[in-house]
Design a protein around this motif. Structure first.
Motif, PDB file in Angstrom:
ATOM      1  N   GLY A   1     -13.022   9.949  17.186  1.00  0.00           N
ATOM      2  CA  GLY A   1     -13.470   8.490  17.046  1.00  0.00           C
ATOM      3  C   GLY A   1     -12.651   7.669  15.784  1.00  0.00           C
ATOM      4  N   TRP A   2     -12.647   8.659  14.760  1.00  0.00           N
ATOM      5  CA  TRP A   2     -11.916   8.116  13.616  1.00  0.00           C
ATOM      6  C   TRP A   2     -10.568   7.723  13.747  1.00  0.00           C
ATOM      7  N   ASN A   3      -9.743   8.548  14.441  1.00  0.00           N
ATOM      8  CA  ASN A   3      -8.487   8.260  14.664  1.00  0.00           C
ATOM      9  C   ASN A   3      -8.016   6.966  15.571  1.00  0.00           C
ATOM     10  N   GLU A   4      -9.311   6.589  16.281  1.00  0.00           N
ATOM     11  CA  GLU A   4      -9.061   5.647  17.336  1.00  0.00           C
ATOM     12  C   GLU A   4      -9.173   4.243  16.726  1.00  0.00           C
ATOM     13  N   ILE A   5      -9.543   4.144  15.479  1.00  0.00           N
ATOM     14  CA  ILE A   5     -10.033   3.041  14.754  1.00  0.00           C
ATOM     15  C   ILE A   5      -8.772   2.270  14.603  1.00  0.00           C
ATOM     16  N   ILE A   6      -8.631   1.002  14.942  1.00  0.00           N
ATOM     17  CA  ILE A   6      -7.488   0.278  14.758  1.00  0.00           C
ATOM     18  C   ILE A   6      -7.496  -0.525  13.394  1.00  0.00           C
ATOM     19  N   PHE A   7      -6.754   0.386  12.429  1.00  0.00           N
ATOM     20  CA  PHE A   7      -6.768  -0.244  10.938  1.00  0.00           C
ATOM     21  C   PHE A   7      -5.814  -1.538  10.927  1.00  0.00           C
ATOM     22  N   PRO A   8      -6.203  -2.565   9.999  1.00  0.00           N
ATOM     23  CA  PRO A   8      -5.111  -3.540   9.867  1.00  0.00           C
ATOM     24  C   PRO A   8      -3.964  -2.933   9.049  1.00  0.00           C
ATOM     25  N   ASP A   9      -2.869  -3.586   9.543  1.00  0.00           N
ATOM     26  CA  ASP A   9      -1.387  -2.943   9.104  1.00  0.00           C
ATOM     27  C   ASP A   9      -1.350  -2.931   7.668  1.00  0.00           C
ATOM     28  N   SER A  10      -2.046  -4.195   7.124  1.00  0.00           N
ATOM     29  CA  SER A  10      -2.062  -3.989   5.586  1.00  0.00           C
ATOM     30  C   SER A  10      -2.692  -2.834   4.949  1.00  0.00           C
ATOM     31  N   ALA A  11      -3.882  -2.278   5.605  1.00  0.00           N
ATOM     32  CA  ALA A  11      -4.581  -1.162   5.108  1.00  0.00           C
ATOM     33  C   ALA A  11      -3.613  -0.026   5.501  1.00  0.00           C
ATOM     34  N   LYS A  12      -2.963   0.152   6.543  1.00  0.00           N
ATOM     35  CA  LYS A  12      -2.100   1.393   6.756  1.00  0.00           C
ATOM     36  C   LYS A  12      -1.166   1.457   5.991  1.00  0.00           C
ATOM     37  N   ASP A  13      -0.551   0.272   5.545  1.00  0.00           N
ATOM     38  CA  ASP A  13       0.628   0.072   4.497  1.00  0.00           C
ATOM     39  C   ASP A  13       0.227   0.703   3.246  1.00  0.00           C
ATOM     40  N   LEU A  14      -1.008   0.252   2.754  1.00  0.00           N
ATOM     41  CA  LEU A  14      -1.401   0.814   1.515  1.00  0.00           C
ATOM     42  C   LEU A  14      -1.678   2.145   1.348  1.00  0.00           C
ATOM     43  N   ASP A  15      -2.205   2.710   2.666  1.00  0.00           N
ATOM     44  CA  ASP A  15      -2.861   4.069   2.704  1.00  0.00           C
ATOM     45  C   ASP A  15      -1.348   4.959   2.538  1.00  0.00           C
ATOM     46  N   ASN A  16      -0.267   4.466   3.029  1.00  0.00           N
ATOM     47  CA  ASN A  16       1.169   5.333   2.975  1.00  0.00           C
ATOM     48  C   ASN A  16       1.746   5.216   1.497  1.00  0.00           C
ATOM     49  N   ARG A  17       1.206   4.449   0.738  1.00  0.00           N
ATOM     50  CA  ARG A  17       2.077   4.158  -0.640  1.00  0.00           C
ATOM     51  C   ARG A  17       1.461   5.154  -1.812  1.00  0.00           C
ATOM     52  N   ALA A  18       2.439   5.457  -2.671  1.00  0.00           N
ATOM     53  CA  ALA A  18       2.049   6.302  -3.710  1.00  0.00           C
ATOM     54  C   ALA A  18       1.083   5.540  -4.660  1.00  0.00           C
ATOM     55  N   GLU A  19       0.304   6.202  -5.273  1.00  0.00           N
ATOM     56  CA  GLU A  19      -0.617   5.523  -6.303  1.00  0.00           C
ATOM     57  C   GLU A  19       0.094   5.259  -7.723  1.00  0.00           C
ATOM     58  N   PHE A  20      -0.388   4.012  -8.274  1.00  0.00           N
ATOM     59  CA  PHE A  20       0.386   3.692  -9.568  1.00  0.00           C
ATOM     60  C   PHE A  20      -0.222   4.392 -10.597  1.00  0.00           C
ATOM     61  N   GLU A  21       0.678   4.797 -11.415  1.00  0.00           N
ATOM     62  CA  GLU A  21       0.021   5.399 -12.657  1.00  0.00           C
ATOM     63  C   GLU A  21      -0.709   4.787 -13.437  1.00  0.00           C
ATOM     64  N   PRO A  22      -1.919   5.415 -13.994  1.00  0.00           N
ATOM     65  CA  PRO A  22      -2.708   4.305 -14.660  1.00  0.00           C
ATOM     66  C   PRO A  22      -2.130   3.690 -15.998  1.00  0.00           C
ATOM     67  N   PHE A  23      -2.518   2.542 -16.496  1.00  0.00           N
ATOM     68  CA  PHE A  23      -1.896   1.947 -17.584  1.00  0.00           C
ATOM     69  C   PHE A  23      -3.095   2.084 -18.659  1.00  0.00           C
ATOM     70  N   HIS A  24      -2.396   2.384 -19.759  1.00  0.00           N
ATOM     71  CA  HIS A  24      -3.252   2.783 -20.846  1.00  0.00           C
ATOM     72  C   HIS A  24      -2.884   1.621 -21.925  1.00  0.00           C
ATOM     73  N   TYR A  25      -4.108   0.847 -22.337  1.00  0.00           N
ATOM     74  CA  TYR A  25      -3.887   0.034 -23.159  1.00  0.00           C
ATOM     75  C   TYR A  25      -4.592   0.486 -24.556  1.00  0.00           C
ATOM     76  N   ILE A  26      -3.560   0.915 -25.539  1.00  0.00           N
ATOM     77  CA  ILE A  26      -4.182   1.296 -26.780  1.00  0.00           C
ATOM     78  C   ILE A  26      -4.055   0.500 -27.874  1.00  0.00           C
ATOM     79  N   TYR A  27      -5.218   0.687 -28.599  1.00  0.00           N
ATOM     80  CA  TYR A  27      -5.527  -0.578 -29.827  1.00  0.00           C
ATOM     81  C   TYR A  27      -4.195  -0.483 -30.660  1.00  0.00           C
TER      82      TYR A  27
END
Length: 227
Positions: A176-202
């Motif tokens: 059932g989960w695999n039948e869900i029609i995901f928005p193209d934007s969601a599919k695209d985001l799911d396939n992207r690598a995560e951004f490295e976190p930004f560290h804001y140091i004082y």
């Protein structure tokens, strides 16, 4: 309670709305105040519909304002009692006013899962866990999803099911989960690598405002270059 408060304001403006119904999970302060007038703070319990794990819904203050005839002094006294004691018990007159327009049902995780599965199997509709709480509550309150029956109800769906893989796939199965029609934007985001976190140091000499401005510029650059 934000949605139901908005609905109440719309009703007061003339929108033809009947009862305003709240479906809540076991963190049920909204249900308790609608049923018995007990606006009592309790410790949050973990649920599968965690976005509505509400300890104290601040929109209740807005409802009180209208229920008391816009008596801001009385509302202030009520909320001061709540802030001080973590408990507010409505008197009978206020409770009766509340119950003229509001109904509620308390939904466990098991009932939510059953409602999610039933909506998928009977209506080919996949909901998120929080919308499934509302679906279950509607049935308990006597509303029907059968077009032949004259007891209509409108349900506010709160999110896309694609945000809740574990809960949704657990309810309707991997197929059932695999039948869900995901928005193209969601599919695209799911396939992207995560951004490295930004560290804001004082940095000495840099103000909070300057740091916030730097953060804003970096975030806008990421959005403009990647989305």
């Amino acid at each position: 309670m934000g949605n139901i408060t908005g609905g109440y304001i719309a009703k007061k403006m003339g929108v033809p709305i009947g009862a305003l119904c709240a479906g809540v999970n076991i963190n049920d302060i909204t249900h308790r105040v609608f049923q018995s007038g007990e606006f009592h703070k309790k410790k949050i319990q973990k649920t599968l519909s965690d976005a509505i794990n509400i300890e104290v819904p601040y929109n209740f203050e807005r409802l009180l304002f209208y229920l008391t005839g816009e008596d801001h002094s009385l509302v202030k006294a009520c909320m001061t009692t709540m802030d001080t004691t973590k408990k507010l018990t409505l008197d009978l007159a206020l409770l009766e006013l509340l119950q003229r327009d509001f109904r509620s049902a308390r939904i466990t995780d098991d009932k939510m899962i059953l409602a999610l599965r039933s909506a998928y199997e009977e209506h080919n509709y996949v909901s998120d866990p929080h919308t499934a709480v509302a679906l279950a509550a509607a049935e308990i309150l006597g509303y029907s999803f059968d077009n032949e029956k004259r007891n209509p109800v409108a349900i506010l769906a709160t999110a896309s099911p694609c945000k809740f893989c574990d809960v949704v796939s657990g309810a309707i199965g991997e197929d059932g989960w695999n039948e869900i029609i995901f928005p193209d934007s969601a599919k695209d985001l799911d396939n992207r690598a995560e951004f490295e976190p930004f560290h804001y140091i004082y940095r000495e000499g840099v103000t909070i405002e300057e740091m916030q401005s730097e953060w804003k510029e970096n975030m806008l650059e990421i959005i403009q270059n990647n989305f």
